[in-house]
Enzyme design. Structure first.
Site, PDB file in Angstrom:
ATOM      1  N   GLY A   3       4.076  -3.741  -3.538  1.00  0.00           N
ATOM      2  CA  GLY A   3       4.096  -3.900  -4.988  1.00  0.00           C
ATOM      3  C   GLY A   3       4.516  -2.583  -5.621  1.00  0.00           C
ATOM      4  N   CYS A  27     -10.199   4.805 -29.216  1.00  0.00           N
ATOM      5  CA  CYS A  27     -11.418   5.455 -29.674  1.00  0.00           C
ATOM      6  C   CYS A  27     -12.336   5.814 -28.518  1.00  0.00           C
ATOM      7  CB  CYS A  27     -12.111   4.560 -30.670  1.00  0.00           C
ATOM      8  SG  CYS A  27     -11.087   4.344 -32.116  1.00  0.00           S
ATOM      9  N   GLY A  45       0.752  -1.251   0.000  1.00  0.00           N
ATOM     10  CA  GLY A  45       0.000   0.000   0.000  1.00  0.00           C
ATOM     11  C   GLY A  45       0.779   1.295   0.000  1.00  0.00           C
ATOM     12  N   TYR A  98      -8.862   5.491 -12.244  1.00  0.00           N
ATOM     13  CA  TYR A  98      -8.740   6.045 -10.880  1.00  0.00           C
ATOM     14  C   TYR A  98      -8.533   7.552 -10.868  1.00  0.00           C
ATOM     15  CZ  TYR A  98      -7.235   1.159 -10.390  1.00  0.00           C
ATOM     16  OH  TYR A  98      -7.112  -0.198 -10.476  1.00  0.00           O
ATOM     17  N   GLU A 145       3.814  -6.741   2.034  1.00  0.00           N
ATOM     18  CA  GLU A 145       3.668  -7.194   0.639  1.00  0.00           C
ATOM     19  C   GLU A 145       3.677  -6.006  -0.312  1.00  0.00           C
ATOM     20  OE1 GLU A 145      -0.193  -8.848   1.122  1.00  0.00           O
ATOM     21  OE2 GLU A 145       0.524 -10.684   2.026  1.00  0.00           O
TER      22      GLU A 145
END
Ligand code: LLP
Length: 446
Positions: free
Chosen positions: A297, A365, A253, A339, A295
């Protein structure tokens, strides 16, 4: 200190970004040359930045406690790199698991996640001998019990808790809040019940608890609350069940700079809050101190990559708005559209030149296919020049699609002045290969 001209978003770029004679370089390689050699759009992964983030996590949390979140970006060579650095991996599907295993990643260092793991995925994990399965639902527990019983061994698990902690981030990635689809809620005693159930199973071994509160988190405050919530749960399980978690896995996070203007807590500051907080809270409650796992990322791979595009169309529309259209867009970076994520862009050939506002449009498009909604670029920006968007390493390639039947880009890894393809560029033939052959006979006239 080396000279780093102002106006370039250094914080968002890989650590090795430099301005050389041919423009912007990463890993000692000119991005313009890479574009020429490998085509565009092109993801360029700086190995040194990736390794350095992982090493900082390993130094701060200790070996055995860092599980790189494959969903941010994974391919075989990245899996090998994570293994080489001594970190573990968090995988969420048979595909991610297979990628790790194909790279020779040690299964014992893998955590198998997912809110709806199939029986086959669970079996694949059990057979590979993953370090732990993170159970997210009653069905996970039931299926694992069957698997453990059939294999005659106890399968190691972590119980995922929905901690009800709200992180100040986009609601789509705010996973820890109440009502989330992930984990066993604290509310109504469900997390406690799951812990009790796993503890009483002869086929499972409970290693600890897991929680993940969201992604691109820019403040440490929600993590402090998470620590309190988890230790308070630990106190309850100790009192009610005589078990307190040997491992607390706080998920990922940590946010990263995208435009270079964001203030972001460091990996070390995160470790101070999670590890320091856990030790203090455990001490205060008279509990044994749990091992703290994470964890990450995005904060490992996010700033390690850039995307290089070729400018195709430069146009001014009524009202004076200027567009620079590039040869990619929402098919390899959906984040701005999904987002509202903000990126920046610079011209590889002349990265310091920022004069006039452009909107960087994709080639798809949809009028929403805008990668950067307003950024200063050279006034005379021309077709054929290369635009670079920093910080595209996390959830870029991994969320890429073939929208408009556009093949996915290549990923090139750079280090020490050398480049190698780690994911080859998809071709239209690759796409056609998946279709059942079909043909339409007869003449069709315009
Ligand atoms: N662990 C768990 C259980 C997770 O669900 C995630 C991310 C991570 C670790 C890694 O989180 P990170 O350190 O990367 O923030 N596609 C979204 C992000 C979704 C994150 C999903 N889970 C985006 O592009 O912002």
């Amino acid at each position: 200190m080396e000279f780093r001209p102002k106006g370039v978003p250094w914080k968002a770029l890989p650590d090795t970004a430099r301005i050389g004679p041919g423009g912007l370089e990463v890993g000692g390689v000119s991005l313009v040359e890479l574009a020429g050699e490998f085509g565009t759009p092109l993801f360029v992964l700086c190995e040194e930045t990736f390794r350095s983030r992982l090493r900082r996590y390993l130094a701060a949390f200790g070996e055995g406690n860092v599980f790189y979140a494959a969903k941010a970006f994974i391919c075989r060579s990245t899996a090998a790199l994570v293994a080489e650095e001594g970190a573990g991996m968090d995988v969420v599907s048979a595909g991610e698991l297979a990628t790790a295993l194909a790279a020779g990643f040690p299964a014992a260092r893998i955590l198998l996640h997912g809110n709806n793991k199939s029986a086959q995925e669970l079996a694949a994990g059990a057979d590979a001998g993953v370090g732990a399965v993170v159970v997210d639902a009653w069905q996970d527990i039931e299926r694992l019990e069957e698997l453990g019983s059939a294999r005659g061994r106890r399968l190691p698990v972590l119980v995922r808790v929905a901690p009800g902690v709200e992180a100040d981030t986009h609601s789509y990635v705010n996973t820890g809040k109440e009502g989330s689809k992930f984990g066993f809620p604290l509310a109504e005693g469900m997390a406690m019940e799951a812990v009790g159930r796993v503890l009483s199973s002869p086929h499972l071994e409970l290693l600890g608890l897991h929680a993940h509160i969201g992604s691109q988190i820019l403040s440490l405050e929600p993590y402090s609350r998470l620590v309190e919530v988890m230790l308070s749960l630990a106190e309850e399980t100790a009192a009610a069940l005589g078990w307190s978690p040997p491992i607390l896995d706080y998920g990922g996070g940590l946010g990263i700079p995208y435009t270079g203007e964001e203030d972001v807590p460091s990996i070390e500051e995160l470790a101070a809050v999670l590890k320091g907080g856990t030790a203090a809270e455990a001490g205060r409650r008279g509990l044994p101190e749990p091992r703290v796992a994470v964890e990450p990322g995005r904060s490992v791979v996010g700033n390690a990559m850039v995307t290089v595009y070729t400018v195709g169309v430069v146009k001014r529309v009524a009202g004076g708005r200027r567009y620079a259209a590039v040869d990619g867009g929402m098919s390899e970076n959906i984040r701005p559209m999904l987002y509202g994520a903000r990126y920046t862009a610079l011209v590889a050939e002349r990265p310091e030149q920022a004069e006039e506002e452009f909107h960087v449009a994709g080639r798809h498009c949809e009028s929403g296919d805008v990668l950067v909604d307003g950024v200063l670029l050279p006034r005379d920006l021309s077709p054929g020049e290369h635009l670079v968007t920093p910080a595209t390493g996390a959830y870029g390639y991994s969320m890429a699609s073939n929208y408009n039947r556009v093949p996915r880009p290549a990923v090139v890894s750079v280090a020490g002045g050398r480049a190698r393809v780690v994911v080859r560029r998809e071709t239209v033939e690759d796409l056609l290969r998946l279709d059942a052959p079909a043909g339409v006979g007869g003449g069709w006239k315009w």
